[in-house]
Design an enzyme around this catalytic site. Structure first.
Site, PDB file in Angstrom:
ATOM      1  CG  ASP A  96      40.944 -12.624  35.237  1.00  0.00           C
ATOM      2  OD1 ASP A  96      41.236 -12.383  36.428  1.00  0.00           O
ATOM      3  OD2 ASP A  96      41.793 -12.892  34.372  1.00  0.00           O
ATOM      4  CE  LYS A 160      41.970 -13.270  30.628  1.00  0.00           C
ATOM      5  NZ  LYS A 160      41.407 -14.067  31.734  1.00  0.00           N
ATOM      6  CE  LYS A 189      45.113 -13.598  32.531  1.00  0.00           C
ATOM      7  NZ  LYS A 189      44.272 -14.170  33.617  1.00  0.00           N
TER       8      LYS A 189
END
Length: 227
Positions: A96, A160, A189
């Protein structure tokens, strides 16, 4: 409430998170034990803890995810790529990373795409899942849309919402915008401020495939009690 979702099905949405700078070994033991017990998809940690958590999770299906350029995104492309490579060498299953918000605001879209492509390519070569953190609380609607367009070119596995360390976290409005922009071509996400079951279920209804939270256990226990 959609009771067709089993507790294990709900748990599989969660990246169980421990990114605090002052976390100690026992915190990571707890994180990993809870993730194995409940069946969370991933532990979200800083890169220095990858080897530790990989060992604690040995033999389990729980992924180890490293946060790259975290939480500000203000390291160079070279730094982020090296951090990504090291995290993967140490056992990360997922990455991430935080975009360079300054370059986005300067409309340096080539930089943003180069950074994204560099990290996503490394992940793809190593069969590692890639997630691009937008940090939406600092962005305009137009900037969020531009990031989605770049992501559609690069094709990371996920986009995300947030780090959880900014001035705001996941919102239903942001998820709706991201879903409208990328459809089913890229997964989404939600992270930051997801602390209760009702919020988690609303996010899932809007189409998120993963939720990052420090409250994963509380949410799962609430779901079990309602069932």
């Amino acid at each position: 409430m959609n009771t067709n979702l089993t507790p294990s099905g709900l748990a599989a949405y969660f990246d169980h998170t421990q990114l605090r700078a002052y976390a100690v070994h026992d915190d990571f033991v707890k994180l990993c034990e809870e993730s194995m017990e409940y069946g969370f998809k991933m532990v979200a940690i800083n890169p220095a803890q990858v080897i530790r958590c990989k060992e604690l999770l040995k033999g389990s299906p729980v992924h180890v995810g490293a946060a790259i350029g975290f939480p500000l995104g203000q390291t160079t492309i070279v730094d982020k790529i090296n951090e990504t490579k090291t995290a993967i060498e140490n056992g990360s299953d997922e990455i991430d990373y935080v975009i360079n918000i300054t370059e986005l605001k300067e409309k340096n879209y080539n930089y943003i795409e180069k950074e994204m492509a560099g990290i996503v390519d490394i992940c793809r070569e190593n069969h590692v899942i890639s997630k691009v953190i937008f940090e939406n609380c600092y962005l305009t609607e137009a900037e969020k849309e531009e990031l989605c367009k770049i992501a559609l070119n690069v094709k990371p596995d996920f986009i995300k919402t947030s780090t959880g360390f900014g001035t705001g976290g996941a919102t239903l409005e942001d998820i709706a915008l991201m879903k409208r922009m990328v459809g089913d071509k890229i997964m989404i996400k939600a992270a930051g401020g997801v602390r209760n079951l009702d919020t988690a279920l609303k996010l899932i209804d809007l189409g998120v495939s993963r939720i990052g939270s420090t409250a994963s256990v509380t949410i799962l226990e609430e779901y079990k009690s309602r069932l």
